[in-house]
Design an enzyme around this catalytic site. Structure first.
Site, PDB file in Angstrom:
ATOM      1  N   TRP A   1      42.162  33.817  37.302  1.00  0.00           N
ATOM      2  CA  TRP A   1      43.234  34.069  36.320  1.00  0.00           C
ATOM      3  C   TRP A   1      43.197  35.489  35.768  1.00  0.00           C
ATOM      4  O   TRP A   1      44.141  35.918  35.134  1.00  0.00           O
ATOM      5  CB  TRP A   1      43.108  33.080  35.153  1.00  0.00           C
ATOM      6  CG  TRP A   1      43.388  31.655  35.487  1.00  0.00           C
ATOM      7  CD1 TRP A   1      43.761  31.130  36.701  1.00  0.00           C
ATOM      8  CD2 TRP A   1      43.330  30.539  34.579  1.00  0.00           C
ATOM      9  NE1 TRP A   1      43.922  29.774  36.604  1.00  0.00           N
ATOM     10  CE2 TRP A   1      43.665  29.385  35.310  1.00  0.00           C
ATOM     11  CE3 TRP A   1      43.005  30.408  33.228  1.00  0.00           C
ATOM     12  CZ2 TRP A   1      43.703  28.115  34.728  1.00  0.00           C
ATOM     13  CZ3 TRP A   1      43.039  29.150  32.649  1.00  0.00           C
ATOM     14  CH2 TRP A   1      43.390  28.014  33.397  1.00  0.00           C
ATOM     15  N   LYS A   2      42.083  36.190  35.975  1.00  0.00           N
ATOM     16  CA  LYS A   2      41.899  37.533  35.405  1.00  0.00           C
ATOM     17  C   LYS A   2      42.126  37.469  33.889  1.00  0.00           C
ATOM     18  O   LYS A   2      41.829  36.445  33.278  1.00  0.00           O
ATOM     19  CB  LYS A   2      42.798  38.542  36.126  1.00  0.00           C
ATOM     20  CG  LYS A   2      42.591  38.474  37.655  1.00  0.00           C
ATOM     21  CD  LYS A   2      43.210  39.593  38.423  1.00  0.00           C
ATOM     22  CE  LYS A   2      42.915  39.409  39.917  1.00  0.00           C
ATOM     23  NZ  LYS A   2      43.438  40.483  40.748  1.00  0.00           N
TER      24      LYS A   2
ATOM     25  N   HIS B   1      33.891  41.432  41.561  1.00  0.00           N
ATOM     26  CA  HIS B   1      35.317  41.655  41.824  1.00  0.00           C
ATOM     27  C   HIS B   1      35.608  43.154  41.806  1.00  0.00           C
ATOM     28  O   HIS B   1      35.010  43.895  41.024  1.00  0.00           O
ATOM     29  CB  HIS B   1      36.169  40.932  40.775  1.00  0.00           C
ATOM     30  CG  HIS B   1      37.605  40.886  41.171  1.00  0.00           C
ATOM     31  ND1 HIS B   1      38.450  41.966  40.996  1.00  0.00           N
ATOM     32  CD2 HIS B   1      38.344  39.920  41.780  1.00  0.00           C
ATOM     33  CE1 HIS B   1      39.645  41.644  41.477  1.00  0.00           C
ATOM     34  NE2 HIS B   1      39.610  40.425  41.959  1.00  0.00           N
TER      35      HIS B   1
ATOM     36  N   GLU C   1      37.947  40.666  49.784  1.00  0.00           N
ATOM     37  CA  GLU C   1      39.209  41.063  49.144  1.00  0.00           C
ATOM     38  C   GLU C   1      39.456  42.550  49.384  1.00  0.00           C
ATOM     39  O   GLU C   1      38.885  43.395  48.682  1.00  0.00           O
ATOM     40  CB  GLU C   1      39.147  40.816  47.630  1.00  0.00           C
ATOM     41  CG  GLU C   1      38.909  39.380  47.244  1.00  0.00           C
ATOM     42  CD  GLU C   1      39.427  39.085  45.831  1.00  0.00           C
ATOM     43  OE1 GLU C   1      40.278  38.203  45.720  1.00  0.00           O
ATOM     44  OE2 GLU C   1      39.003  39.751  44.880  1.00  0.00           O
TER      45      GLU C   1
ATOM     46  N   GLY D   1      44.785  35.487  42.921  1.00  0.00           N
ATOM     47  CA  GLY D   1      45.065  36.064  41.609  1.00  0.00           C
ATOM     48  C   GLY D   1      46.408  35.583  41.080  1.00  0.00           C
ATOM     49  O   GLY D   1      46.536  34.467  40.564  1.00  0.00           O
ATOM     50  N   GLY D   2      47.427  36.417  41.235  1.00  0.00           N
ATOM     51  CA  GLY D   2      48.744  36.141  40.651  1.00  0.00           C
ATOM     52  C   GLY D   2      49.267  34.737  40.908  1.00  0.00           C
ATOM     53  O   GLY D   2      49.778  34.074  39.988  1.00  0.00           O
TER      54      GLY D   2
HETATM   55  P1  13P Z   1      46.261  38.756  43.910  1.00  0.00           P
HETATM   56  O1  13P Z   1      46.278  37.390  44.538  1.00  0.00           O
HETATM   57  O2  13P Z   1      47.073  38.832  42.643  1.00  0.00           O
HETATM   58  O3  13P Z   1      46.565  39.831  44.893  1.00  0.00           O
HETATM   59  O4  13P Z   1      44.747  38.995  43.430  1.00  0.00           O
HETATM   60  C1  13P Z   1      43.713  38.747  44.307  1.00  0.00           C
HETATM   61  C2  13P Z   1      42.451  38.809  43.550  1.00  0.00           C
HETATM   62  O5  13P Z   1      42.040  39.849  43.083  1.00  0.00           O
HETATM   63  C3  13P Z   1      41.709  37.545  43.347  1.00  0.00           C
HETATM   64  O6  13P Z   1      40.442  37.789  42.859  1.00  0.00           O
END
Ligand code: 13P
Length: 251
Positions: free
Chosen positions: A10-11, A96, A168, A235-236
């Site tokens: 979720w950041k 990350h 990633e 992420g998003g």
């Molecule tokens: P996104 O899926 O938003 O590109 O982010 C990937 C991420 O950093 C998951 O840790």
């Protein structure tokens, strides 16, 4: 046998209330549609204990997005692995690229964090990946190898067996630009071979290697179809229960 895993990161999003609502939505969807993979929600620290309570579905695990590289003491603003564990969370995302880029996390620091996570019985979801210039200079294999060697290769085979890796590519994170299925398979196979060279084929075969970077319902299936891609770190698309489920349903 390695596990297929779809983990959300979720950041720095969602208030406590919004986060609990999202965790409950994911839980309800998965209760009604049993997934064919493990699902993890990576929440901010303050959500952890409530997120643990919000999910009663045994396929959902809860992850922190970081932990301290120190055991305890006068480290204002830090959260230890033992504290994460005490919330009921089972996982911690480490290394990350945003932590490496914005908070100066080096492989040496990440080595300490990994040891503390494992000592507290947390499963590290350990992130590796190259930036665009490194990919363009054809250095991506060397970059991920060094990240793994410097932060993880001090571990015994038994300890390494508890680690989940997430590849990633930094150029794909939040950019809408995804690695092609061929690019993902190529580097995941390289990562698995690197593990096999160090720990042997069995440990390498049993390690889950997730892909992260603009993964969404429309591309998850072709990414996850690769033999060395064992799921995703999202992420998003993990911020909306329906989108997240669309990715989970790729398995
Ligand atoms: P996104 O899926 O938003 O590109 O982010 C990937 C991420 O950093 C998951 O840790």
């Amino acid at each position: 046998m390695r596990q297929n895993i779809v983990a959300g990161n979720w950041k720095m999003n969602n208030t406590l209330e919004e986060g609990v609502t999202l965790a409950k939505e994911v839980n309800e969807i998965l209760k009604a549609n049993k997934p064919n993979c493990k699902v993890v929600l990576g929440t901010p620290f303050i959500h952890l204990s409530e997120a643990v309570k919000a999910v009663d579905c045994d396929v959902i695990g809860i992850a922190a997005q970081n932990c301290a590289d120190k055991v305890s003491g006068a480290y204002t603003g830090e959260t230890s692995a033992a504290m994460v564990k005490s919330t009921g969370a089972q996982y911690v995302i480490l290394g990350h690229s945003e932590r490496r880029a914005y908070y100066g996390e080096t492989n040496a620091i990440l080595k300490e964090k990994t040891d503390l996570a494992l000592a507290n019985d947390l499963t590290p979801i350990f992130c590796i990946g190259e930036v665009l210039e490194e990919r363009e200079a054809d250095k991506h294999f060397d970059v991920v190898k060094t990240q793994i060697e410097e932060a993880l290769f001090h571990l015994s085979p038994e300890a390494f067996g508890k680690v989940v890796l997430a590849y990633e590519p930094v150029w794909a994170i939040g950019t809408g630009k995804t690695a092609s299925p061929e690019q993902a398979q190529e580097i995941h196979a390289f990562i698995r071979q690197t593990l096999a060279d160090k720990y042997g084929a069995e440990v390498a075969d049993n390690t889950s290697i997730l892909y992260g970077g603009s993964c969404k319902p429309s591309n998850a299936k072709e990414l996850f179809a690769n033999p060395d891609v064992d799921g995703g770190l999202i992420g998003g698309a993990s911020l909306k229960a329906e989108d997240f489920h669309g990715i989970i349903a790729a398995f």
